[in-house]
Design a protein around this motif. Structure first.
Motif, PDB file in Angstrom:
ATOM      1  N   GLY A  58      -4.413  24.561 -13.705  1.00  0.00           N
ATOM      2  CA  GLY A  58      -5.312  25.761 -14.415  1.00  0.00           C
ATOM      3  C   GLY A  58      -5.149  25.329 -15.860  1.00  0.00           C
ATOM      4  N   SER A  59      -4.775  26.245 -16.917  1.00  0.00           N
ATOM      5  CA  SER A  59      -4.799  26.187 -18.197  1.00  0.00           C
ATOM      6  C   SER A  59      -3.204  25.699 -18.563  1.00  0.00           C
ATOM      7  N   SER A  60      -2.408  25.270 -17.660  1.00  0.00           N
ATOM      8  CA  SER A  60      -0.791  24.962 -18.195  1.00  0.00           C
ATOM      9  C   SER A  60      -0.783  23.546 -17.931  1.00  0.00           C
ATOM     10  N   PHE A  61      -0.058  23.085 -18.992  1.00  0.00           N
ATOM     11  CA  PHE A  61       0.288  21.807 -18.883  1.00  0.00           C
ATOM     12  C   PHE A  61       1.811  21.496 -18.766  1.00  0.00           C
ATOM     13  N   THR A  62       2.487  20.755 -18.060  1.00  0.00           N
ATOM     14  CA  THR A  62       3.946  20.497 -17.974  1.00  0.00           C
ATOM     15  C   THR A  62       4.245  19.182 -17.793  1.00  0.00           C
ATOM     16  N   GLN A  63       5.333  18.503 -18.222  1.00  0.00           N
ATOM     17  CA  GLN A  63       5.823  17.208 -18.079  1.00  0.00           C
ATOM     18  C   GLN A  63       6.377  17.387 -16.727  1.00  0.00           C
ATOM     19  N   ALA A  64       6.044  16.270 -15.844  1.00  0.00           N
ATOM     20  CA  ALA A  64       6.726  15.859 -14.385  1.00  0.00           C
ATOM     21  C   ALA A  64       7.892  15.204 -14.726  1.00  0.00           C
ATOM     22  N   VAL A  65       8.908  15.603 -14.023  1.00  0.00           N
ATOM     23  CA  VAL A  65      10.312  15.182 -14.263  1.00  0.00           C
ATOM     24  C   VAL A  65      10.848  14.504 -12.883  1.00  0.00           C
ATOM     25  N   GLY A  66      11.573  13.520 -13.114  1.00  0.00           N
ATOM     26  CA  GLY A  66      12.144  12.704 -12.112  1.00  0.00           C
ATOM     27  C   GLY A  66      13.498  13.566 -11.413  1.00  0.00           C
ATOM     28  N   LYS A  67      13.878  12.582 -10.533  1.00  0.00           N
ATOM     29  CA  LYS A  67      15.142  13.253 -10.136  1.00  0.00           C
ATOM     30  C   LYS A  67      16.310  13.307 -10.953  1.00  0.00           C
ATOM     31  N   ASP A  68      16.491  12.662 -12.019  1.00  0.00           N
ATOM     32  CA  ASP A  68      17.436  12.506 -12.845  1.00  0.00           C
ATOM     33  C   ASP A  68      17.086  13.648 -13.884  1.00  0.00           C
ATOM     34  N   GLY A  69      15.825  14.290 -13.893  1.00  0.00           N
ATOM     35  CA  GLY A  69      15.728  15.438 -14.907  1.00  0.00           C
ATOM     36  C   GLY A  69      14.827  14.966 -16.265  1.00  0.00           C
ATOM     37  N   GLN A  70      14.632  13.766 -16.234  1.00  0.00           N
ATOM     38  CA  GLN A  70      13.838  12.995 -17.255  1.00  0.00           C
ATOM     39  C   GLN A  70      12.508  13.067 -16.931  1.00  0.00           C
ATOM     40  N   PRO A  71      11.471  12.937 -18.044  1.00  0.00           N
ATOM     41  CA  PRO A  71      10.017  12.670 -17.844  1.00  0.00           C
ATOM     42  C   PRO A  71       9.865  11.543 -17.010  1.00  0.00           C
ATOM     43  N   ILE A  72       8.849  11.390 -16.256  1.00  0.00           N
ATOM     44  CA  ILE A  72       8.588  10.245 -15.555  1.00  0.00           C
ATOM     45  C   ILE A  72       7.499   9.449 -16.422  1.00  0.00           C
ATOM     46  N   PRO A  73       7.719   8.185 -16.765  1.00  0.00           N
ATOM     47  CA  PRO A  73       7.038   7.315 -17.461  1.00  0.00           C
ATOM     48  C   PRO A  73       5.968   6.853 -16.561  1.00  0.00           C
ATOM     49  N   CYS A  74       4.666   6.801 -17.167  1.00  0.00           N
ATOM     50  CA  CYS A  74       3.434   6.119 -16.457  1.00  0.00           C
ATOM     51  C   CYS A  74       2.722   5.295 -17.241  1.00  0.00           C
ATOM     52  N   LYS A  75       1.874   4.584 -16.581  1.00  0.00           N
ATOM     53  CA  LYS A  75       0.738   3.704 -17.260  1.00  0.00           C
ATOM     54  C   LYS A  75      -0.445   3.704 -16.403  1.00  0.00           C
ATOM     55  N   GLY A  76      -1.438   3.861 -17.157  1.00  0.00           N
ATOM     56  CA  GLY A  76      -2.827   4.011 -16.485  1.00  0.00           C
ATOM     57  C   GLY A  76      -2.758   5.456 -15.428  1.00  0.00           C
ATOM     58  N   ASP A  77      -2.979   5.133 -14.317  1.00  0.00           N
ATOM     59  CA  ASP A  77      -2.847   5.914 -13.108  1.00  0.00           C
ATOM     60  C   ASP A  77      -1.674   5.795 -12.443  1.00  0.00           C
ATOM     61  N   THR A  78      -0.727   5.119 -12.807  1.00  0.00           N
ATOM     62  CA  THR A  78       0.385   4.835 -11.796  1.00  0.00           C
ATOM     63  C   THR A  78       1.740   5.200 -12.491  1.00  0.00           C
ATOM     64  N   ALA A  79       2.708   5.871 -11.788  1.00  0.00           N
ATOM     65  CA  ALA A  79       3.764   6.445 -12.339  1.00  0.00           C
ATOM     66  C   ALA A  79       5.176   5.522 -12.078  1.00  0.00           C
ATOM     67  N   ALA A  80       5.966   5.523 -13.055  1.00  0.00           N
ATOM     68  CA  ALA A  80       7.139   4.667 -12.614  1.00  0.00           C
ATOM     69  C   ALA A  80       7.978   4.884 -11.722  1.00  0.00           C
TER      70      ALA A  80
END
Length: 155
Positions: free
Chosen positions: A129-151
């Motif tokens: 909707g109108s909210s944006f949040t960072q996706a976090v991994g299993k370790d609680g850290q933000p998930i890095p990405c490049k293009g349309d692929t996550a790490a």
């Protein structure tokens, strides 16, 4: 008339010589006949032995030919089995490779961002909707990405 004694002795000796010669001639004739019979018997036995040897050789040759034919059939059957096993193995390998590719694609799909996610500043951002949040991994850290692929997998 009486015959003088030397004539009688001569006649007996002549008769004896004729008898010995007749006996010798008869003995030679019988020996030659016996030798001829032995030669005919030997020739007949040799011919019979030769025929038996020829028959045995033909039987042996026929047995060898049958054995060779059987070996060829066995080898052909074994070759056919090996071909069938190879084809079956190749089919199983193709199925395994296809399953492996499907699994790789499934795993890769877990790394791809979906329509509610995008990569911003090298981290995955969830948009709802109108909210944006960072996706976090299993370790609680933000998930890095490049293009349309996550790490790391997102799902």
């Amino acid at each position: 008339m009486a015959m003088p004694l030397p004539w009688k002795i001569g006649a007996v000796l002549a008769s004896l010589i004729v008898a010995v010669l007749a006996w010798d001639g008869l003995s030679q004739y019988l020996a030659a006949r016996h030798a001829d019979e032995i030669m005919r018997d030997s020739a007949r036995i040799a011919a019979l032995d030769a025929q038996q040897a020829k028959d045995r050789a033909q039987q042996y040759q026929a047995q060898l030919a049958a054995d060779l034919k059987q070996q060829r059939e066995d080898m052909s059957n074994m070759h056919q089995e090996v071909i069938e096993q190879a084809q079956q193995y190749q089919a199983q390998q193709a199925i395994r490779l296809n399953q492996q590719r499907q699994e790789e694609l499934r795993v890769q799909a877990t790394y791809r961002l979906d329509r509610n996610q995008h990569c911003d500043g090298g981290i995955v951002i969830n948009h709802n909707g109108s909210s944006f949040t960072q996706a976090v991994g299993k370790d609680g850290q933000p998930i890095p990405c490049k293009g349309d692929t996550a790490a790391e997998p997102l799902r």
